[in-house]
Design a protein around this motif. Structure first.
Motif, PDB file in Angstrom:
ATOM      1  N   PRO A 109       0.855  -1.248  -0.018  1.00  0.00           N
ATOM      2  CA  PRO A 109       0.035  -0.009   0.214  1.00  0.00           C
ATOM      3  C   PRO A 109       0.928   1.397  -0.186  1.00  0.00           C
ATOM      4  O   PRO A 109       0.205   2.480  -0.209  1.00  0.00           O
ATOM      5  CB  PRO A 109      -0.719  -0.214   1.309  1.00  0.00           C
ATOM      6  N   ARG A 110       2.061   1.275   0.403  1.00  0.00           N
ATOM      7  CA  ARG A 110       3.064   2.501   0.518  1.00  0.00           C
ATOM      8  C   ARG A 110       4.147   2.193  -0.561  1.00  0.00           C
ATOM      9  O   ARG A 110       5.039   3.186  -0.286  1.00  0.00           O
ATOM     10  CB  ARG A 110       3.235   2.711   1.924  1.00  0.00           C
ATOM     11  N   LEU A 111       3.912   1.516  -1.572  1.00  0.00           N
ATOM     12  CA  LEU A 111       5.072   1.229  -2.446  1.00  0.00           C
ATOM     13  C   LEU A 111       5.388   2.586  -3.250  1.00  0.00           C
ATOM     14  O   LEU A 111       6.455   2.841  -3.439  1.00  0.00           O
ATOM     15  CB  LEU A 111       4.703   0.161  -3.270  1.00  0.00           C
ATOM     16  N   GLU A 280      15.147   4.393   4.540  1.00  0.00           N
ATOM     17  CA  GLU A 280      13.681   4.855   4.167  1.00  0.00           C
ATOM     18  C   GLU A 280      12.572   3.774   4.143  1.00  0.00           C
ATOM     19  O   GLU A 280      11.842   4.075   4.579  1.00  0.00           O
ATOM     20  CB  GLU A 280      13.804   5.440   2.626  1.00  0.00           C
ATOM     21  N   ILE A 281      13.186   2.697   3.581  1.00  0.00           N
ATOM     22  CA  ILE A 281      12.211   1.330   3.697  1.00  0.00           C
ATOM     23  C   ILE A 281      11.862   1.391   5.072  1.00  0.00           C
ATOM     24  O   ILE A 281      10.566   1.203   5.445  1.00  0.00           O
ATOM     25  CB  ILE A 281      12.943   0.086   3.263  1.00  0.00           C
ATOM     26  N   MET A 282      12.668   1.415   6.032  1.00  0.00           N
ATOM     27  CA  MET A 282      12.226   1.005   7.472  1.00  0.00           C
ATOM     28  C   MET A 282      11.383   2.103   7.993  1.00  0.00           C
ATOM     29  O   MET A 282      10.365   1.822   8.614  1.00  0.00           O
ATOM     30  CB  MET A 282      13.481   1.017   8.349  1.00  0.00           C
ATOM     31  N   ALA A 283      11.709   3.258   7.573  1.00  0.00           N
ATOM     32  CA  ALA A 283      10.712   4.548   8.173  1.00  0.00           C
ATOM     33  C   ALA A 283       9.365   4.412   7.381  1.00  0.00           C
ATOM     34  O   ALA A 283       8.410   4.721   8.399  1.00  0.00           O
ATOM     35  CB  ALA A 283      11.540   5.845   7.769  1.00  0.00           C
ATOM     36  N   GLU A 288       3.603   3.084   8.706  1.00  0.00           N
ATOM     37  CA  GLU A 288       2.291   2.261   8.939  1.00  0.00           C
ATOM     38  C   GLU A 288       1.999   1.979  10.316  1.00  0.00           C
ATOM     39  O   GLU A 288       0.887   1.647  10.309  1.00  0.00           O
ATOM     40  CB  GLU A 288       2.523   0.937   7.834  1.00  0.00           C
ATOM     41  N   GLU A 289       2.997   1.667  10.971  1.00  0.00           N
ATOM     42  CA  GLU A 289       2.511   0.979  12.439  1.00  0.00           C
ATOM     43  C   GLU A 289       2.112   2.041  13.527  1.00  0.00           C
ATOM     44  O   GLU A 289       1.535   1.988  14.509  1.00  0.00           O
ATOM     45  CB  GLU A 289       3.740   0.335  13.040  1.00  0.00           C
TER      46      GLU A 289
END
Length: 289
Positions: A109-111, A280-283, A288-289
């Motif tokens: 959903p955030r790709l 950035e991927i982790m952020a 989302e959490e």
């Protein structure tokens, strides 16, 4: 005069309660890590840990020193990370390893938010770790934290698993664990694997025994299992972030006090720690959490 590396080694030993685990994290030999600690203790003039057979327990002086050093070292490492990131070449493709279900619910959903290309590989926790070790992926999301030299883990979240049944099932209204276990064991079950992952956890933690279940269907995809539950095929254990409002039309969580939790971690090679794309991927996933 104390060496900065002594401080870093001391903080890692404090975090892991172990010289050997701290040495793995810093990619050092255990004797070298022990020498750093001995040198710092000589400089301080007293012991910083109590050595036991199982772990290193900080002394009061050790606790005091850690509370002073930790924020300073974290700040310096953050500054160093930013400096290195600015000088790193741009990587336009990041390879991600994860479970199919997590990708669909948490990453897909955030790709559109990522400014780089991604290649995604799916697999079990053990398969994903092997991919990471072999540089087939740059970062993985995993439920297993296996201490491996050169690989760092960072906790992402706790995922919760619940028993899910078709909505039309009549569930015995009882608090008696033995009666619940007998009823559950008599139902048709679907599982992610023959070894009954997570189902075994529920039986072990709540019933103190092994499940006497032979799944009628083994389907290595929780989305498909959830759909099969909705079709009335049987019961299974599903992570609760999948049981959204749409899924609840034909399914329902039962015996909510029998839920279990699982930790999820980011894992990446230390050599990639400073890549801005990894951060950035982790952020974005954390957002989302």
């Amino acid at each position: 005069m104390a060496d900065f590396e002594w401080y870093r080694s001391f903080c890692n030993i404090y975090k892991h309660n172990s010289v050997s685990e701290a040495a793995k994290t810093r990619m050092m030999t255990q004797p070298a890590m022990s020498q750093h600690l001995a040198s710092l203790e000589a400089e301080v003039g007293e012991a910083l840990f109590i050595r036991t057979a199982r772990k290193m327990l900080p002394t009061e002086r050790g606790k005091e020193l850690y509370s002073q050093l930790a924020p300073l070292i974290e700040s310096l490492e953050e500054a160093t990370m930013n400096f290195r990131a600015a000088s790193l070449p741009t990587i336009t493709v990041i390879k991600i390893g994860t479970a199919h279900e997590f990708y669909v619910e948490k990453i897909l959903p955030r790709l559109h938010q990522y400014d780089f290309r991604t290649i995604t590989l799916f697999g079990t926790a053990s398969e994903l770790l092997e991919m990471l070790k072999e540089d087939k992926v740059d970062i993985i999301i995993t439920s297993q934290k296996v201490q491996t030299p050169g690989i760092e883990y960072l906790k992402l979240m706790d995922e919760e698993f619940a028993i899910v049944a078709p909505s039309h099932y009549e569930i015995p209204d009882t608090d008696d664990l033995e009666a619940r276990e007998q009823w559950l064991s008599a139902q048709p079950w679907m599982s992610y694997g023959l070894e009954l992952p997570i189902i075994r956890r529920i039986w072990r933690e709540h019933f103190n025994k092994r499940p006497q279940i032979r799944p009628v269907h083994v389907i290595p995809n929780l989305h498909m299992i959830l759909k099969a539950i909705g079709n009335g095929t049987g019961l299974s254990v599903i992570t609760t972030y999948l049981t959204n409002e749409d899924a609840r039309i034909n399914t329902k969580e039962i015996y909510e006090d029998l839920k279990v939790k699982n930790e999820l971690f980011f894992a990446y090679k230390l050599k990639h720690k400073h890549l801005p794309q990894i951060r950035e991927i982790m952020a974005v996933i954390r957002e989302e959490e």
